[in-house]
Design an enzyme around this catalytic site. Structure first.
Site, PDB file in Angstrom:
ATOM      1  N   GLU A   1       9.239 -14.626  -5.496  1.00 19.76           N
ATOM      2  CA  GLU A   1       9.458 -14.853  -4.073  1.00 19.76           C
ATOM      3  C   GLU A   1       8.155 -14.990  -3.301  1.00 19.76           C
ATOM      4  O   GLU A   1       7.102 -14.533  -3.723  1.00 19.76           O
ATOM      5  CB  GLU A   1      10.314 -13.732  -3.494  1.00 19.76           C
ATOM      6  CG  GLU A   1       9.819 -12.355  -3.811  1.00 19.76           C
ATOM      7  CD  GLU A   1      10.902 -11.308  -3.570  1.00 19.76           C
ATOM      8  OE1 GLU A   1      11.899 -11.306  -4.304  1.00 19.76           O
ATOM      9  OE2 GLU A   1      10.733 -10.509  -2.656  1.00 19.76           O
TER      10      GLU A   1
ATOM     11  N   CYS B   1       2.806 -14.949   2.062  1.00 17.65           N
ATOM     12  CA  CYS B   1       2.636 -13.872   1.084  1.00 17.65           C
ATOM     13  C   CYS B   1       3.119 -14.401  -0.266  1.00 17.65           C
ATOM     14  O   CYS B   1       4.261 -14.845  -0.383  1.00 17.65           O
ATOM     15  CB  CYS B   1       3.469 -12.681   1.538  1.00 17.65           C
ATOM     16  SG  CYS B   1       3.541 -11.353   0.335  1.00 17.65           S
TER      17      CYS B   1
ATOM     18  N   CYS C   1       6.551  -6.145 -12.260  1.00 14.66           N
ATOM     19  CA  CYS C   1       5.265  -5.462 -12.154  1.00 14.66           C
ATOM     20  C   CYS C   1       5.259  -4.284 -13.107  1.00 14.66           C
ATOM     21  O   CYS C   1       6.264  -3.601 -13.270  1.00 14.66           O
ATOM     22  CB  CYS C   1       5.025  -4.975 -10.729  1.00 14.66           C
ATOM     23  SG  CYS C   1       3.400  -4.183 -10.536  1.00 14.66           S
TER      24      CYS C   1
ATOM     25  N   CYS D   1       5.167   1.786  -9.224  1.00 17.62           N
ATOM     26  CA  CYS D   1       5.105   2.666  -8.057  1.00 17.62           C
ATOM     27  C   CYS D   1       6.540   3.061  -7.725  1.00 17.62           C
ATOM     28  O   CYS D   1       7.440   2.222  -7.735  1.00 17.62           O
ATOM     29  CB  CYS D   1       4.432   1.965  -6.877  1.00 17.62           C
ATOM     30  SG  CYS D   1       2.771   1.406  -7.287  1.00 17.62           S
TER      31      CYS D   1
ATOM     32  N   CYS E   1       8.793   1.123  -5.042  1.00 19.45           N
ATOM     33  CA  CYS E   1       8.695  -0.339  -4.937  1.00 19.45           C
ATOM     34  C   CYS E   1       9.765  -1.049  -5.763  1.00 19.45           C
ATOM     35  O   CYS E   1       9.999  -0.707  -6.924  1.00 19.45           O
ATOM     36  CB  CYS E   1       7.303  -0.770  -5.387  1.00 19.45           C
ATOM     37  SG  CYS E   1       7.097  -2.558  -5.438  1.00 19.45           S
TER      38      CYS E   1
ATOM     39  N   CYS F   1       8.188  -6.484  -0.888  1.00 20.15           N
ATOM     40  CA  CYS F   1       8.056  -7.246  -2.125  1.00 20.15           C
ATOM     41  C   CYS F   1       9.137  -6.900  -3.144  1.00 20.15           C
ATOM     42  O   CYS F   1       9.502  -5.765  -3.327  1.00 20.15           O
ATOM     43  CB  CYS F   1       6.667  -7.045  -2.722  1.00 20.15           C
ATOM     44  SG  CYS F   1       6.295  -5.373  -3.246  1.00 20.15           S
TER      45      CYS F   1
HETATM   46  N1  SAH Z   1       0.712  -4.857  -6.346  1.00 23.01           N
HETATM   47  C1  SAH Z   1      -0.042  -5.024  -5.159  1.00 23.01           C
HETATM   48  C2  SAH Z   1       0.458  -6.133  -4.263  1.00 23.01           C
HETATM   49  C3  SAH Z   1       1.933  -6.285  -4.087  1.00 23.01           C
HETATM   50  S1  SAH Z   1       2.767  -5.016  -3.190  1.00 23.01           S
HETATM   51  C4  SAH Z   1      -0.134  -3.727  -4.406  1.00 23.01           C
HETATM   52  O1  SAH Z   1       0.559  -2.792  -4.754  1.00 23.01           O
HETATM   53  O2  SAH Z   1      -0.955  -3.653  -3.492  1.00 23.01           O
HETATM   54  C5  SAH Z   1       2.307  -5.348  -1.506  1.00 23.01           C
HETATM   55  C6  SAH Z   1       2.401  -4.127  -0.606  1.00 23.01           C
HETATM   56  O3  SAH Z   1       3.774  -3.798  -0.340  1.00 23.01           O
HETATM   57  C7  SAH Z   1       1.768  -2.870  -1.216  1.00 23.01           C
HETATM   58  O4  SAH Z   1       0.966  -2.222  -0.265  1.00 23.01           O
HETATM   59  C8  SAH Z   1       2.988  -2.076  -1.572  1.00 23.01           C
HETATM   60  O5  SAH Z   1       2.675  -0.723  -1.714  1.00 23.01           O
HETATM   61  C9  SAH Z   1       3.916  -2.386  -0.432  1.00 23.01           C
HETATM   62  N2  SAH Z   1       5.324  -2.049  -0.660  1.00 23.01           N
HETATM   63  C10 SAH Z   1       5.997  -2.027  -1.816  1.00 23.01           C
HETATM   64  N3  SAH Z   1       7.290  -1.649  -1.610  1.00 23.01           N
HETATM   65  C11 SAH Z   1       7.411  -1.432  -0.284  1.00 23.01           C
HETATM   66  C12 SAH Z   1       8.494  -1.022   0.551  1.00 23.01           C
HETATM   67  N4  SAH Z   1       9.688  -0.781   0.049  1.00 23.01           N
HETATM   68  N5  SAH Z   1       8.246  -0.895   1.875  1.00 23.01           N
HETATM   69  C13 SAH Z   1       7.026  -1.182   2.400  1.00 23.01           C
HETATM   70  N6  SAH Z   1       5.978  -1.566   1.667  1.00 23.01           N
HETATM   71  C14 SAH Z   1       6.164  -1.692   0.326  1.00 23.01           C
HETATM   72 FE1  SF4 Z   2       3.490  -3.154  -8.522  1.00 22.04          FE
HETATM   73 FE2  SF4 Z   2       4.959  -2.620  -6.381  1.00 22.04          FE
HETATM   74 FE3  SF4 Z   2       3.116  -0.856  -7.215  1.00 22.04          FE
HETATM   75 FE4  SF4 Z   2       2.322  -3.174  -6.098  1.00 22.04          FE
HETATM   76  S1  SF4 Z   2       3.467  -1.536  -5.096  1.00 22.04           S
HETATM   77  S2  SF4 Z   2       1.520  -2.218  -7.991  1.00 22.04           S
HETATM   78  S3  SF4 Z   2       3.958  -4.557  -6.832  1.00 22.04           S
HETATM   79  S4  SF4 Z   2       4.967  -1.495  -8.356  1.00 22.04           S
END
Ligand code: SAH
Ligand code: SF4
Length: 348
Positions: A75, A96, A103, A107, A110, A332
């Protein structure tokens, strides 16, 4: 073109058709002799992404779900200008983009990591997300001469720095005057904190902006929600980011999603302020976007506001962002997750 004994200007014509006029296929390249066009068509796919679904409206945040040649879904999110964010002016649009399918970093909060990691995106698949949105914009505004996208944030699905080589190849095209023509300072790479790659990025010549997904200012809090913190704890991460700051001044933003009862307590404020000051970084506070199937919650608005106020009192440049795409699952990985669930349900 050289392999076909064609003059070099033919290559320029292809690049202009692709990156400046945003043509949708070889048939748009009328300036090429028909024989050459047919030959090219046999050897090179003009585009490999197809739009599987979209959400949002033309003047707000729009989210695109793309199907790639192998059927995998990724996406991109198009965000209208928001001057306070990454240095963009007011007529700007930010795209974006994703860098991986799924991934591997898992995390806890996420959606992108929920189903694990599938594969890296090819450089072309990263570039094509930009081209596909530009084409769509052209088809909606046939008389528009200008590019729509002036800013890129590499914050979609995946960990960009885990796909370092392909990402750099893509950004070279998107940055080049003959390509996307997007300045390096208008490109923000977000990372969960891959220390060796942050140092590599500091040593390459481009002035990309770096967004660090911090989300916790102490190891106890951060390790609870981000497994990568066990591999690269905060001290090492901040050290690598400080090195980045010495090479590219003023280019770091700290991302801090506020999650109720996890990282929104006042005891995180002082350590967060210390990190921000050391890195001369701005802090973006983002209320958590709830994810289907996960129990984390965003804090009540007054809790977020208090956290923001306390940070400002410490002298940190901090913004409290209202998550723009909340209503359309803009965080994301969420659109893909939903689409995959629906596809799975339809098949069972
Ligand atoms: N993997 C990279 C980039 C993709 S995630 C990273 O982690 O930085 C992009 C951003 O979205 C990151 O800061 C991530 O922590 C945040 N993110 C992920 N899930 C989210 C959610 N449910 N609500 C708000 N931000 C979120
Ligand atoms: Fe991966 Fe989501 Fe963690 Fe970014 S925030 S490193 S996309 S698991």
């Amino acid at each position: 073109m050289a392999a076909q004994n064609q003059p070099a200007f033919r290559a320029d014509q292809v690049l202009a058709g692709l990156h400046t006029r945003h043509e949708a296929g070889w048939e748009g390249l009328r300036e090429l002799p028909a024989v050459l066009r047919d030959l090219m068509r046999q050897h090179f796919a003009f585009s490999t992404l197809s739009l599987a679904r979209q959400q949002g409206s033309q003047d707000s945040t729009r989210k695109f779900l793309w199907r790639m040649a192998d059927g995998a879904l990724i996406e991109s999110v198009l965000i209208p200008a928001s001057p306070a964010l990454y240095g963009e002016g007011s007529d700007r649009h930010t795209l974006c983009v994703s860098t991986q399918v799924g991934c591997a970093y898992g995390c806890r909060f996420c959606a992108s990591g929920l189903e694990g990691w599938k594969r890296h995106l090819e450089p072309s698949e990263i570039v094509e997300q930009v081209l596909a949105v530009e084409r769509l914009h052209r088809s909606e505004h046939p008389r528009s001469e200008r590019r729509l996208i002036n800013n890129l944030v590499i914050m979609g699905m995946g960990e960009p720095l885990a796909n370092y080589v392909n990402l750099m190849a893509a950004l070279e095209v998107l940055n080049a005057a003959w390509g996307g023509n997007i300045g390096a300072r208008k490109i923000t790479i977000s990372t969960s904190g891959l220390v060796p790659q942050i140092r590599m990025l500091a040593d390459q010549p481009w002035q990309f902006r770096l967004a660090l997904s911090l989300h916790g200012a102490t190891d106890v809090v951060r390790s609870r929600i981000m497994p990568i913190n066990r591999k690269y704890p905060l001290a090492e991460l901040v050290e690598a980011a400080a090195y980045y700051q010495t090479r590219k001044k003023g280019m770091i933003t700290l991302e801090y999603i506020l999650m109720a009862g996890v990282n929104d307590m006042p005891d995180q404020v002082a350590p967060l302020a210390r990190i921000a000051q050391r890195l001369r970084a701005k802090v973006n506070l983002i209320p958590y976007n709830t994810v289907e199937g996960l129990t984390w919650q965003r804090p009540a608005p007054d809790i977020s506001r208090r956290f923001h106020q306390l940070l400002l009192k410490e002298g940190v440049a901090a913004t409290l962002r209202h998550e723009k795409g909340h209503d359309i699952d803009a965080a994301c990985g969420q659109l893909r997750l939903r689409a995959e669930k629906e596809i799975a349900a339809a098949l069972s």
